[in-house]
Design a protein around this motif. Structure first.
Motif, mmCIF file in Angstrom:
data_model
loop_
_atom_site.group_PDB
_atom_site.id
_atom_site.type_symbol
_atom_site.label_atom_id
_atom_site.label_comp_id
_atom_site.label_asym_id
_atom_site.label_seq_id
_atom_site.Cartn_x
_atom_site.Cartn_y
_atom_site.Cartn_z
ATOM 1 N N TYR A 198 -15.141 10.129 8.051
ATOM 2 C CA TYR A 198 -14.252 9.660 8.968
ATOM 3 C C TYR A 198 -12.937 8.909 8.290
ATOM 4 O O TYR A 198 -12.015 8.771 9.202
ATOM 5 N N GLU A 199 -12.857 8.599 7.318
ATOM 6 C CA GLU A 199 -11.698 8.162 6.429
ATOM 7 C C GLU A 199 -10.576 9.301 6.645
ATOM 8 O O GLU A 199 -9.418 8.949 6.590
ATOM 9 N N LEU B 229 -7.209 8.575 8.044
ATOM 10 C CA LEU B 229 -5.764 9.027 7.430
ATOM 11 C C LEU B 229 -5.077 9.973 8.321
ATOM 12 O O LEU B 229 -3.610 9.773 8.390
ATOM 13 N N PHE B 230 -5.403 10.777 9.261
ATOM 14 C CA PHE B 230 -4.797 11.889 9.883
ATOM 15 C C PHE B 230 -3.992 11.071 10.904
ATOM 16 O O PHE B 230 -2.851 11.260 11.319
ATOM 17 N N SER B 231 -4.853 10.115 11.432
ATOM 18 C CA SER B 231 -4.290 9.181 12.718
ATOM 19 C C SER B 231 -2.837 8.222 12.291
ATOM 20 O O SER B 231 -2.017 8.117 12.791
ATOM 21 N N GLY B 232 -3.359 7.882 11.004
ATOM 22 C CA GLY B 232 -2.306 7.162 10.296
ATOM 23 C C GLY B 232 -0.811 7.667 10.136
ATOM 24 O O GLY B 232 0.143 7.248 10.278
ATOM 25 N N LEU B 233 -1.299 8.754 9.649
ATOM 26 C CA LEU B 233 0.226 9.748 9.195
ATOM 27 C C LEU B 233 0.837 10.355 10.769
ATOM 28 O O LEU B 233 1.853 10.316 10.742
ATOM 29 N N VAL B 234 0.106 10.287 11.691
ATOM 30 C CA VAL B 234 0.730 10.816 12.894
ATOM 31 C C VAL B 234 1.283 9.598 13.607
ATOM 32 O O VAL B 234 2.482 9.544 14.415
ATOM 33 N N ILE B 235 0.224 8.656 13.764
ATOM 34 C CA ILE B 235 0.746 7.582 14.683
ATOM 35 C C ILE B 235 1.813 6.439 13.830
ATOM 36 O O ILE B 235 2.628 5.864 14.613
ATOM 37 N N LEU B 236 1.782 6.670 12.639
ATOM 38 C CA LEU B 236 2.843 5.491 11.675
ATOM 39 C C LEU B 236 3.791 6.252 11.053
ATOM 40 O O LEU B 236 4.732 5.858 11.031
ATOM 41 N N LEU B 237 3.202 7.317 10.411
ATOM 42 C CA LEU B 237 4.249 8.002 9.254
ATOM 43 C C LEU B 237 5.397 8.721 9.996
ATOM 44 O O LEU B 237 6.526 8.879 9.766
ATOM 45 N N TYR C 100 6.000 -0.639 9.318
ATOM 46 C CA TYR C 100 5.388 0.705 9.022
ATOM 47 C C TYR C 100 5.012 0.863 7.555
ATOM 48 O O TYR C 100 3.918 1.209 6.961
ATOM 49 N N GLY C 101 5.720 -0.263 6.587
ATOM 50 C CA GLY C 101 5.577 -0.188 5.143
ATOM 51 C C GLY C 101 4.103 -0.652 5.067
ATOM 52 O O GLY C 101 3.537 -0.382 4.184
ATOM 53 N N THR C 102 3.748 -1.872 5.736
ATOM 54 C CA THR C 102 2.459 -2.624 5.483
ATOM 55 C C THR C 102 1.405 -1.686 6.353
ATOM 56 O O THR C 102 0.409 -1.797 5.644
ATOM 57 N N THR C 103 1.478 -1.373 7.458
ATOM 58 C CA THR C 103 0.588 -0.665 8.106
ATOM 59 C C THR C 103 0.068 0.519 7.448
ATOM 60 O O THR C 103 -1.060 0.930 7.300
ATOM 61 N N LEU C 104 1.283 1.287 6.952
ATOM 62 C CA LEU C 104 0.771 2.420 6.185
ATOM 63 C C LEU C 104 -0.016 2.331 4.769
ATOM 64 O O LEU C 104 -0.857 2.938 4.670
ATOM 65 N N THR D 189 -3.679 4.358 5.162
ATOM 66 C CA THR D 189 -3.575 5.354 4.767
ATOM 67 C C THR D 189 -4.325 5.470 3.242
ATOM 68 O O THR D 189 -4.262 6.624 2.473
ATOM 69 N N ARG D 190 -4.843 4.394 3.193
ATOM 70 C CA ARG D 190 -5.461 4.306 1.790
ATOM 71 C C ARG D 190 -7.206 4.711 1.918
ATOM 72 O O ARG D 190 -7.701 3.999 2.865
ATOM 73 N N PRO D 191 -7.757 5.467 0.991
ATOM 74 C CA PRO D 191 -9.212 5.531 1.062
ATOM 75 C C PRO D 191 -9.785 4.177 0.924
ATOM 76 O O PRO D 191 -9.362 3.187 0.308
ATOM 77 N N HIS D 192 -10.906 4.147 1.603
ATOM 78 C CA HIS D 192 -11.954 2.828 1.585
ATOM 79 C C HIS D 192 -12.183 2.403 0.211
ATOM 80 O O HIS D 192 -12.172 1.144 -0.171
ATOM 81 N N SER D 193 -12.085 3.252 -0.996
ATOM 82 C CA SER D 193 -12.559 2.607 -2.202
ATOM 83 C C SER D 193 -11.188 2.149 -2.809
ATOM 84 O O SER D 193 -11.535 1.405 -3.908
#
Length: 234
Positions: A116-117, A121-129, A173-177, A181-185
């Motif tokens: 799911y992560e 990540l994919f959503s973050g790249l599309v919606i944010l990046l 965008y800097g803070t939301t990315l 876009t970082r893994p849970h770990s």
């Protein structure tokens, strides 16, 4: 409103359904910040292609942009909210955050969320990046045109118009990315809370100041209000 209530009261709780609503609304409103990219396109057209502005920024195109931002963010938010809240929350029900959002809920899930992560990540790249890259690309072209201007006054006005918007976009965008876009770990609760303050509180708080205080009419109105308050104190 619920987050504000929790700040002001000793009872810092939220119902399961309330947490769902909060997550959905936050993701929806955050996704609509794609409008920042459309705003940069507006400035790009106004400065780089002024003669084509009425065509390239017609009412139909503007309406399409707004509809696209709201529809895409709502669909994305609905998908993530429905998925996250059907996962098994079988550990602690204490959310180590000051509001419900996807990264803060992941530690409460008692199954593997690595697949799911990748979706997050994919959503973050599309919606944010992608919108952020569009903002940077638009302003890169604007800067090229601005520095080719012979009028120093025109350069100052163009840079002033674009710089405030670029500051807002970079903060958001800097803070939301960094969060989505970082893994849970690699997420640390205390760090996530500090970063979340920027994109959920500080950026919206700064928006009116960044956009409005360079407007002469707004500054004039503020001086009159402050002058009135000062005279009343006297």
């Amino acid at each position: 409103p619920k987050m504000a209530t929790n700040f002001l009261s000793n009872s810092k709780t939220i119902a399961f359904f309330g947490c769902e609503i909060q997550t959905f609304l936050f993701l929806t409103l955050g996704g609509t910040e794609a409008l920042l990219a459309f705003m940069s396109y507006d400035r790009h057209v106004a400065i780089c292609h002024p003669s084509h502005y009425p065509v390239l920024m017609s009412k139909t195109i503007c309406l399409s942009m707004v509809t696209c931002a709201w529809a895409s963010s709502s669909i994305n938010a609905l998908i993530h909210t429905l998925h996250v809240f059907q996962l098994p929350f079988c550990t602690s029900r204490i959310i180590n955050h000051f509001f419900c959002e996807v990264p803060s809920l992941m530690p409460l899930v008692c199954q593997d969320t690595s697949q799911y992560e990748y979706t997050v990540l994919f959503s973050g790249l599309v919606i944010l990046l992608l919108p952020f890259m569009a903002v940077l690309a638009s302003y890169a072209q604007v800067l090229i045109v601005v520095y080719q201007m012979s009028s120093g006054k025109g350069q100052t006005k163009a840079i002033s118009t674009c710089s405030s918007h670029l500051i807002v976009a970079s903060l958001f965008y800097g803070t939301t990315l960094s969060t989505y876009t970082r893994p849970h770990s690699l997420h640390y609760p205390e760090e996530d809370k500090v970063v979340a303050v920027f994109y959920s509180i500080i950026t919206p708080l700064l928006n009116p100041f960044i956009y409005s205080l360079r407007n002469k009419e707004v500054m004039g109105a503020m001086r009159r209000v402050l002058g009135t308050l000062y005279s009343l104190r006297l």
